[in-house]
Design an enzyme around this catalytic site. Structure first.
Site, mmCIF file in Angstrom:
data_model
loop_
_atom_site.group_PDB
_atom_site.id
_atom_site.type_symbol
_atom_site.label_atom_id
_atom_site.label_comp_id
_atom_site.label_asym_id
_atom_site.label_seq_id
_atom_site.Cartn_x
_atom_site.Cartn_y
_atom_site.Cartn_z
ATOM 1 N N GLU A 58 1.105 -1.403 0.219
ATOM 2 C CA GLU A 58 -0.349 -0.436 0.120
ATOM 3 C C GLU A 58 0.442 1.012 -0.313
ATOM 4 O O GLU A 58 -0.063 2.016 -0.711
ATOM 5 C CB GLU A 58 -0.788 -0.156 0.771
ATOM 6 C CG GLU A 58 -1.550 -1.440 1.369
ATOM 7 C CD GLU A 58 -1.085 -2.142 1.712
ATOM 8 O OE1 GLU A 58 -2.634 -2.727 2.582
ATOM 9 O OE2 GLU A 58 -0.452 -2.433 1.918
ATOM 10 N N CYS A 90 -0.773 0.042 7.349
ATOM 11 C CA CYS A 90 -1.119 0.923 6.078
ATOM 12 C C CYS A 90 -2.394 1.033 6.218
ATOM 13 O O CYS A 90 -2.739 1.927 5.336
ATOM 14 C CB CYS A 90 -0.553 -0.915 4.826
ATOM 15 S SG CYS A 90 0.707 -1.186 4.585
ATOM 16 N N ALA A 168 15.945 -45.265 -6.802
ATOM 17 C CA ALA A 168 17.057 -45.579 -6.926
ATOM 18 C C ALA A 168 16.835 -47.333 -7.577
ATOM 19 O O ALA A 168 16.487 -48.109 -7.444
ATOM 20 C CB ALA A 168 18.073 -45.377 -5.631
ATOM 21 N N THR A 202 20.764 -38.219 3.227
ATOM 22 C CA THR A 202 20.654 -37.395 1.985
ATOM 23 C C THR A 202 22.313 -36.924 2.157
ATOM 24 O O THR A 202 22.703 -36.688 1.321
ATOM 25 C CB THR A 202 19.203 -36.553 2.273
ATOM 26 O OG1 THR A 202 18.778 -38.214 2.367
ATOM 27 C CG2 THR A 202 19.200 -36.491 0.757
#
Length: 376
Positions: A58, A90, A168, A202
């Site tokens: 705004e 605002c 995989a 991982t």
């Protein structure tokens, strides 16, 4: 009584939503918000929120409109804020500018402040309407909305497999199942998230950096966000046994690192640490992980990239809001490694039912966006 909106209203709010999307890769943990100010059927000001701590949508629109904002209509994708944070409210800025009408796509999802911005406007004699393209506005900010309503982050789980559901080969070889285009698509999803969550296994197995590579982002994103302004998601790594070492690519690449274990260890200058309890199976308690990432790190949108075991845990514990599944046109054999380690299912009422929200080609791969069906 539900407000009545014109075709022009729809057009202007659609423009505000497009503006809001310009902050998709930079505003976290703040919401993406766009604003259009119209006077005498002409746009006199536009703005969007770019980054936390910087002016809201705004404010930018009012700066552009200047005195033309008086008596104008402001179209905003989210109820104007009513509180002092890093920036002033605002709602008060709109009052000071003497706009004549404000149309909001949706109310603030924070139950402690919802409606306050609207009340400030109405008490100043400004007409307010709410609900125009509400679902489109909600889609801009799933993390912000969920965090405000539940105190938990929005979780996307990324999976990738061959058409026969393998991640995989039997010997563990997996690079690369998906196409370069799909891997670039993943970069775009990572860039929107507040954090990428994975496991030490991982990270070590793939020597993964898990950050956003600017060169792999689509040109449309590169043009809007110069490399120097790219916001890297945090990397949250489940490391119960504290096996991560500083020689990994994870520690040599951009982006803050958060390690998570059941041990209380001292954080360093380059990384944070969160300590959580173990569940009854001796694994890190995932709902506590999500809660603490939100509470301690202000992360409301998490992108999960990990193996079949963690994926299964997230799904079984009903912690996934959305699945992003890439299926490559390959067949990897019955002895390949499966997509999700869901073991011991004996009847169809035990399976996890998904609802497909979107399906499309990304390069040579199929990308499926799905949610877990909730019991009615």
């Amino acid at each position: 009584m539900k407000p009545s909106f014109t075709a022009f209203d729809y057009q202007m709010m659609a423009r505000a939503i497009e503006l809001a999307k310009k902050g998709l890769y930079t505003t976290a943990p703040n919401p993406n918000v766009g604003c259009v100010i119209v006077r005498d059927a002409k746009v006199v000001g536009e703005g969007f929120h770019y980054r936390a701590g910087e002016p809201h949508a705004e404010v930018f629109a009012l700066r552009e409109a200047q005195e033309k904002a008086q008596g104008a209509t402001a179209y905003v994708t989210l109820e104007p804020c009513s509180h002092f944070g890093r920036t002033p409210p605002c709602a008060e800025a709109l009052v000071k500018a003497k706009v004549g009408k404000v149309i909001c796509a949706m109310q603030d999802p924070n139950p402690q402040v919802a409606g306050r911005g609207i009340k400030i406007l109405q008490e100043a004699g400004i007409e307010v309407q709410v609900g125009l393209l509400e679902s489109d506005s909600e889609a801009l900010n799933p993390g912000f909305i969920k965090q405000m309503k539940t105190g938990m982050p929005f979780v996307q789980l990324k999976l990738a497999a061959s058409l026969d559901g393998k991640t995989a080969l039997k010997n563990g070889v997996s690079q690369w199942i998906t196409s370069p285009e799909a891997r670039k698509d993943v970069q775009s999803f990572r860039a929107k998230a507040g954090a990428v969550l994975s496991t030490s296994k991982t990270v070590i197995d793939d020597n993964a950096s898990l950050n956003v590579r600017w060169n792999d982002l689509p040109s449309s994103i590169q043009n809007q966000y110069p490399k120097i302004n790219l916001r890297q998601p945090k990397r949250a790594i489940l490391d119960k046994n504290l096996v991560l070492t500083n020689n990994l690519k994870l520690f040599q690449s951009d982006g803050e690192i958060i390690t998570i274990s059941d041990s209380a260890i001292e954080a360093s200058s380059t990384q944070s640490h969160i300590s959580v309890s173990l569940d009854k199976e001796g694994q890190l308690c995932l709902d506590e992980v999500l809660e603490q990432l939100n509470k301690q790190q202000q992360i409301n949108h998490i992108w999960v990239e990990a193996g079949a075991t963690l994926a299964a845990s997230f799904l079984k514990q009903n912690l996934v809001d959305e699945l992003i599944i890439y299926l490559a046109p390959k067949l990897m054999g019955t002895d390949g490694r499966g997509l999700v380690n869901l073991l011991g299912l004996e009847s169809m009422d035990q399976v996890i039912d998904l609802e497909i929200k979107d399906i499309r080609m990304v390069g040579s791969d199929i990308r499926v966006v799905a949610t877990v069906k909730q019991e009615s």
